[in-house]
Design an enzyme around this catalytic site. Structure first.
Site, PDB file in Angstrom:
ATOM      1  N   ASP A  66      -1.164  -1.552  -4.127  1.00  0.00           N
ATOM      2  CA  ASP A  66      -2.531  -1.729  -3.626  1.00  0.00           C
ATOM      3  C   ASP A  66      -3.097  -0.378  -3.177  1.00  0.00           C
ATOM      4  O   ASP A  66      -2.461   0.346  -2.413  1.00  0.00           O
ATOM      5  CB  ASP A  66      -2.449  -2.690  -2.427  1.00  0.00           C
ATOM      6  CG  ASP A  66      -3.796  -3.090  -1.877  1.00  0.00           C
ATOM      7  OD1 ASP A  66      -4.740  -3.218  -2.662  1.00  0.00           O
ATOM      8  OD2 ASP A  66      -3.878  -3.308  -0.650  1.00  0.00           O
ATOM      9  N   HIS A  67      -4.288  -0.025  -3.661  1.00  0.00           N
ATOM     10  CA  HIS A  67      -4.986   1.206  -3.253  1.00  0.00           C
ATOM     11  C   HIS A  67      -4.166   2.486  -3.441  1.00  0.00           C
ATOM     12  O   HIS A  67      -4.086   3.313  -2.510  1.00  0.00           O
ATOM     13  CB  HIS A  67      -5.465   1.124  -1.790  1.00  0.00           C
ATOM     14  CG  HIS A  67      -6.560   0.125  -1.574  1.00  0.00           C
ATOM     15  ND1 HIS A  67      -7.861   0.322  -2.006  1.00  0.00           N
ATOM     16  CD2 HIS A  67      -6.544  -1.092  -0.966  1.00  0.00           C
ATOM     17  CE1 HIS A  67      -8.591  -0.738  -1.669  1.00  0.00           C
ATOM     18  NE2 HIS A  67      -7.816  -1.612  -1.045  1.00  0.00           N
ATOM     19  N   GLY A  88     -10.478  -5.734   6.951  1.00  0.00           N
ATOM     20  CA  GLY A  88     -10.460  -6.127   8.355  1.00  0.00           C
ATOM     21  C   GLY A  88     -11.175  -7.460   8.516  1.00  0.00           C
ATOM     22  O   GLY A  88     -11.505  -8.122   7.530  1.00  0.00           O
ATOM     23  N   GLU A  98     -11.244   0.494  -9.411  1.00  0.00           N
ATOM     24  CA  GLU A  98     -12.183   0.111  -8.336  1.00  0.00           C
ATOM     25  C   GLU A  98     -13.461   0.933  -8.388  1.00  0.00           C
ATOM     26  O   GLU A  98     -13.440   2.146  -8.568  1.00  0.00           O
ATOM     27  CB  GLU A  98     -11.506   0.288  -6.973  1.00  0.00           C
ATOM     28  CG  GLU A  98     -12.431  -0.078  -5.815  1.00  0.00           C
ATOM     29  CD  GLU A  98     -11.703  -0.303  -4.501  1.00  0.00           C
ATOM     30  OE1 GLU A  98     -10.499  -0.639  -4.520  1.00  0.00           O
ATOM     31  OE2 GLU A  98     -12.339  -0.140  -3.446  1.00  0.00           O
ATOM     32  N   SER A 125       0.861  -1.183   0.000  1.00  0.00           N
ATOM     33  CA  SER A 125       0.000   0.000   0.000  1.00  0.00           C
ATOM     34  C   SER A 125       0.897   1.233   0.000  1.00  0.00           C
ATOM     35  O   SER A 125       2.118   1.128   0.216  1.00  0.00           O
ATOM     36  CB  SER A 125      -0.865   0.007   1.255  1.00  0.00           C
ATOM     37  OG  SER A 125      -0.016   0.123   2.389  1.00  0.00           O
ATOM     38  N   GLY A 152     -10.552  -7.269   0.753  1.00  0.00           N
ATOM     39  CA  GLY A 152     -11.097  -7.600   2.079  1.00  0.00           C
ATOM     40  C   GLY A 152     -11.205  -9.088   2.316  1.00  0.00           C
ATOM     41  O   GLY A 152     -12.153  -9.557   2.948  1.00  0.00           O
ATOM     42  N   ASN A 187      -7.391 -10.455  -2.155  1.00  0.00           N
ATOM     43  CA  ASN A 187      -6.471  -9.647  -1.344  1.00  0.00           C
ATOM     44  C   ASN A 187      -6.538 -10.048   0.125  1.00  0.00           C
ATOM     45  O   ASN A 187      -7.619 -10.094   0.710  1.00  0.00           O
ATOM     46  CB  ASN A 187      -6.862  -8.167  -1.437  1.00  0.00           C
ATOM     47  CG  ASN A 187      -6.410  -7.527  -2.727  1.00  0.00           C
ATOM     48  OD1 ASN A 187      -5.974  -8.209  -3.637  1.00  0.00           O
ATOM     49  ND2 ASN A 187      -6.512  -6.209  -2.792  1.00  0.00           N
TER      50      ASN A 187
HETATM   51  O1  G3H Z   1      -6.324  -4.160  -0.254  1.00  0.00           O
HETATM   52  C1  G3H Z   1      -6.146  -4.961   0.678  1.00  0.00           C
HETATM   53  C2  G3H Z   1      -7.162  -5.935   1.033  1.00  0.00           C
HETATM   54  O2  G3H Z   1      -8.366  -5.643   0.486  1.00  0.00           O
HETATM   55  C3  G3H Z   1      -7.039  -6.498   2.389  1.00  0.00           C
HETATM   56  O3  G3H Z   1      -8.252  -6.740   3.073  1.00  0.00           O
HETATM   57  O4  G3H Z   1      -7.362  -6.691   5.381  1.00  0.00           O
HETATM   58  O5  G3H Z   1      -9.602  -7.638   4.907  1.00  0.00           O
HETATM   59  O6  G3H Z   1      -7.567  -8.847   4.174  1.00  0.00           O
HETATM   60  P1  G3H Z   1      -8.194  -7.519   4.455  1.00  0.00           P
HETATM   61 ZN    ZN Z   2      -8.390  -3.516  -0.406  1.00  0.00          ZN
END
Ligand code: G3H
Ligand code: ZN
Length: 292
Positions: free
Chosen positions: A83-84, A182, A135, A49, A209, A230
């Site tokens: 990521d993001h 999370g 996204e 990230s 997620g 992810n």
């Molecule tokens: O971009 C990162 C993920 O979407 C992580 O999600 O923390 O729920 O595994 P997570």
């Molecule tokens: Zn994510």
């Protein structure tokens, strides 16, 4: 070995399995993911990230991932992904540094602006042969948080996702379909929406997620064609819970290596578990002679 993400996804689509994109935060988590890939004989996407880049520096993290991929995961494919990334500059820094894939997450903007920013990233990235993930429908939650239920998980609209993919030319698409960042009890995957998105966009789908989602739901999503899953929080939790335990048990220890080595193994174990669930384990042929 470090490869382009497109090589990993081509193989996974042929094999009908999903590949984990694992968030790393330091050397120990990079080693944990690489060792897991070797142990499980699985491809892996290592992702960072903007926060992780700020913590480690773009050059150190790029070099750490490429050297670990080359020297530890010598015979299994590893791809490096942003990521993001929230801005053009954040994404551009990674394109220049040799990432094979970047996520421009402009889902916080109105759809038209999201499309316009994502489109400009696609134009720049594609000139360098870099894949772009876009996204639609913001992901909510706190990375690493484990706290009962989360309220008002947003859900993306099918027509927005279809229009976004068509107008931006992204290579992979992430959309809010019931999960959250999370670990929460009420995370879900709207399988019908996922099926419609896959049918109408025909490009690889990225499930964000992934931590905390019921394994049966994950299996069902893979059957419907989820390509990338992810995983961030599970890695943070494996690392920090182990570190806290080892520190508490060894208050007089002064050698960081003795405190940190078990965290590498904890990340490795957590990642192997996910690779087995995603069906990516055992997909890489490693000749016994290659390992010696
Ligand atoms: O971009 C990162 C993920 O979407 C992580 O999600 O923390 O729920 O595994 P997570
Ligand atoms: Zn994510």
């Amino acid at each position: 070995m470090l490869v382009h993400i497109k090589d990993i996804i081509r193989e996974s689509q042929e094999g009908g399995y999903a590949v984990g994109a694992f968030n790393v935060h330091n050397l120990e988590s990079v080693l944990g993911v690489a060792q897991a890939a070797v142990r499980a004989k699985s491809p892996a996407i290592i992702q960072v990230s903007s926060g992780a880049i700020k913590y480690m520096g773009i050059k150190p993290i790029t070099h750490i991932v490429s050297t670990v991929a080359k020297n530890i995961a010598t015979f299994v494919p590893i791809a490096l992904h942003l990521d993001h990334g929230k801005t053009f500059d954040a994404v551009f820094e990674c394109i220049k540094s040799g990432f094979s894939s970047v996520h421009i997450d402009a889902s916080y903007l109105p759809l038209d602006e999201n499309i316009s920013l994502t489109k400009s990233v696609v134009e720049t990235a594609h000139r360098q042969g870099v894949w772009v993930q876009g996204e639609v429908g913001s992901m909510i939650g706190g990375h690493g948080k484990i706290s009962g239920e989360i309220k008002n998980i947003p859900i993306a609209k099918l027509e927005d996702v279809v229009r976004f993919v068509k107008e931006t030319g992204v290579d992979t698409i992430a959309a809010a379909i019931g999960t959250a960042h999370g670990v929460y009890d009420n995370e879900d995957i709207l399988i019908d929406l996922l099926r419609d998105i896959k049918r109408k966009t025909k490009i690889p789908f990225v499930l964000h997620g992934g931590s905390g989602v019921n394994p049966d739901k994950i299996r069902a999503a893979i059957k419907e064609g989820v390509d990338i899953i992810n995983i961030g929080s599970d890695i943070k939790i494996a690392f920090t819970s182990t570190l806290k335990k080892i520190c508490a048990e060894n208050p007089d220890e002064t050698d960081p290596r003795n405190l940190l080595s078990p965290t590498i193994k904890a990340v490795e174990d957590a990642v192997v578990k996910q690779m087995e669930l995603f069906g990516s384990a055992g997909r890489v042929n490693i000749d016994e002679n290659m390992q010696t």
